[in-house]
Scaffold this motif. Structure first.
Motif, mmCIF file in Angstrom:
data_model
loop_
_atom_site.group_PDB
_atom_site.id
_atom_site.type_symbol
_atom_site.label_atom_id
_atom_site.label_comp_id
_atom_site.label_asym_id
_atom_site.label_seq_id
_atom_site.Cartn_x
_atom_site.Cartn_y
_atom_site.Cartn_z
ATOM 1 N N PHE A 162 65.529 31.991 -20.876
ATOM 2 C CA PHE A 162 65.105 32.150 -21.338
ATOM 3 C C PHE A 162 63.195 33.761 -21.224
ATOM 4 O O PHE A 162 63.346 34.266 -21.549
ATOM 5 C CB PHE A 162 63.953 31.035 -21.423
ATOM 6 N N PHE A 163 63.467 33.671 -19.551
ATOM 7 C CA PHE A 163 62.658 34.846 -19.391
ATOM 8 C C PHE A 163 63.078 36.438 -19.403
ATOM 9 O O PHE A 163 62.568 37.453 -19.821
ATOM 10 C CB PHE A 163 62.373 34.580 -18.009
ATOM 11 N N ALA A 164 64.336 36.025 -19.839
ATOM 12 C CA ALA A 164 65.179 37.429 -19.414
ATOM 13 C C ALA A 164 65.708 37.743 -20.448
ATOM 14 O O ALA A 164 64.804 38.858 -21.348
ATOM 15 C CB ALA A 164 66.637 37.992 -19.348
ATOM 16 N N ASP A 165 65.908 37.009 -21.458
ATOM 17 C CA ASP A 165 65.456 37.334 -23.352
ATOM 18 C C ASP A 165 64.281 37.886 -23.475
ATOM 19 O O ASP A 165 63.557 38.660 -24.411
ATOM 20 C CB ASP A 165 66.004 35.485 -24.122
ATOM 21 N N ARG A 166 63.084 36.896 -23.032
ATOM 22 C CA ARG A 166 61.767 37.458 -23.545
ATOM 23 C C ARG A 166 62.160 38.569 -23.313
ATOM 24 O O ARG A 166 60.477 39.271 -23.312
ATOM 25 C CB ARG A 166 61.101 35.850 -23.197
ATOM 26 N N SER A 167 61.837 39.417 -21.998
ATOM 27 C CA SER A 167 61.753 40.563 -21.885
ATOM 28 C C SER A 167 62.265 41.816 -22.316
ATOM 29 O O SER A 167 62.101 42.360 -23.180
ATOM 30 C CB SER A 167 62.006 40.731 -20.260
ATOM 31 N N GLN A 168 63.105 41.340 -23.985
ATOM 32 C CA GLN A 168 63.910 42.158 -24.597
ATOM 33 C C GLN A 168 63.044 41.458 -25.615
ATOM 34 O O GLN A 168 63.163 43.310 -25.991
ATOM 35 C CB GLN A 168 65.514 41.600 -25.289
ATOM 36 N N SER A 169 62.237 41.054 -25.937
ATOM 37 C CA SER A 169 61.853 40.965 -27.186
ATOM 38 C C SER A 169 59.857 41.907 -26.962
ATOM 39 O O SER A 169 59.761 42.507 -27.523
ATOM 40 C CB SER A 169 61.396 39.698 -27.253
#
Length: 352
Positions: A305-312
């Motif tokens: 989740f944290f990795a994906d939100r860093s993409q956002s």
């Protein structure tokens, strides 16, 4: 700031000059530093290590509030000393500049600090879920938000939720009028009074918005986008403290796990102790809202989740780089869990 860990005034000013936040030097120059922050007081009880901490205003902070109010870290030799700040921006500025050594902070602000080079690590969770996008009467979808105003906090988990919600349905952020606010009560009041068409807010303020504006509708509670147990705020610490006094950090983590246990066992009592003091909300509204944003300290299952939100965050232009895996350090959390098996087994919300 840890009194025993040697964060000197010189080191603080060096950190400030490096500019961990965009425009950080200007922010530090304008920020009114609370009295006594640069000259730490002695711990209330002899022999206790005082750790200065910052926090936000949402229910995701309930764990650290209960740890503070019930002195849950003191059995392990640590006193929590809160540095109260007017806005989330001030929380991030103080933490990034090294004026405090631990913080309950929105994961999005943690990502911006890492990208800017701040020596910080995510060491535990704090609260999950509770980020809620609400539309005024007649707004039922992302398409309905085109040309409408959305209130939120800048670079916050709330803004990320709004961005991800629109992106999922192919609506560009440029197609809405994003308005940024400074405090949780101010943001809630703007929606309730009709100054904005939609709001992305945390609990307990999201519940206030729903109850006090006729026709308001939840567009997303985050679960529809991310699944159950997604993170809002996390517990982060500065690397010097982790290296020089890991035992003090473990005391804080254990205190917050204990606070989670106690809040799960008697949420009414936990909310009674914090209503008014930490939350500008009635006890009744707090109790209604709490179910949407529970405490969860063990968030080792949220790495993806944290990795994906860093993409956002990168897509939004807030960071240049994706969050490196080493920014998440669950080492001390895992040690505390291993050393307190009965406490961990008693928790309702956890990774294992």
């Amino acid at each position: 700031m840890c009194d025993r860990c040697g964060n000197s005034y010189h080191n603080i000013m060096q950190a400030s000059r490096r500019g961990f936040l965009k425009g950080g030097a200007a922010a530090m120059a304008s920020l009114a530093i609370p009295a006594g922050l640069l000259a730490p007081k002695q711990a209330a009880a002899a022999g206790l290590t005082t750790i200065k901490a910052t926090h936000g205003a949402g229910l995701c902070n309930l764990g650290i509030f209960i740890a503070k109010e019930r002195h849950l870290t003191e059995a392990d030799g640590v006193e929590l000393d809160f540095v109260v700040t007017p806005t989330t921006t001030d929380v991030v500025t103080l933490f990034g500049a090294g004026m405090v050594d631990i913080s309950v902070i929105p994961y999005s602000n943690f990502i911006t600090l890492v990208d800017a080079g701040a020596p910080v690590k995510m060491i535990a969770g704090a609260g999950v879920e509770g980020c809620i996008l609400i539309g005024a009467e007649g707004i039922k979808s992302a398409a309905d938000l085109k040309g409408k105003s959305i209130g939120t906090f800048q670079a916050d988990t709330l803004e990320v939720l709004a961005y991800d919600y629109l992106a999922k349905d192919g609506v560009a952020f440029a197609d809405v009028d994003v308005k940024y606010f400074n405090t949780s009560p101010e943001l809630a009041a703007a929606f309730i009074n009709g100054a904005i068409d939609a709001v992305c807010h945390i609990e307990p303020y999201a519940t206030q918005c729903l109850e006090q504006r006729a026709g308001a509708t939840i567009l997303s509670d985050g679960i529809d986008l991310y699944g159950k147990g997604y993170a809002d705020c996390v517990l982060a610490a500065r690397t010097p403290l982790l290296e020089e006094n890991p035992a003090a950090v473990k005391a804080v983590i254990k205190g917050m796990l204990t606070a989670q246990q106690q809040s799960e066992q008697d949420i009414s009592k936990a909310l009674e102790e914090t209503a008014g003091t930490y939350y500008k909300s009635s006890f009744e509204a707090l109790k209604l809202a709490q179910s949407r944003q529970p405490v969860k300290i063990d968030q080792r299952d949220n790495n993806r989740f944290f990795a994906d939100r860093s993409q956002s965050m990168k897509d939004m232009g807030y960071v240049r780089n994706l969050l490196p895996p080493e920014a998440l350090d669950w080492t001390l959390l895992s040690e505390v869990i291993s050393e307190n098996a009965d406490l961990y087994a008693s928790l309702k919300l956890k990774t294992a």
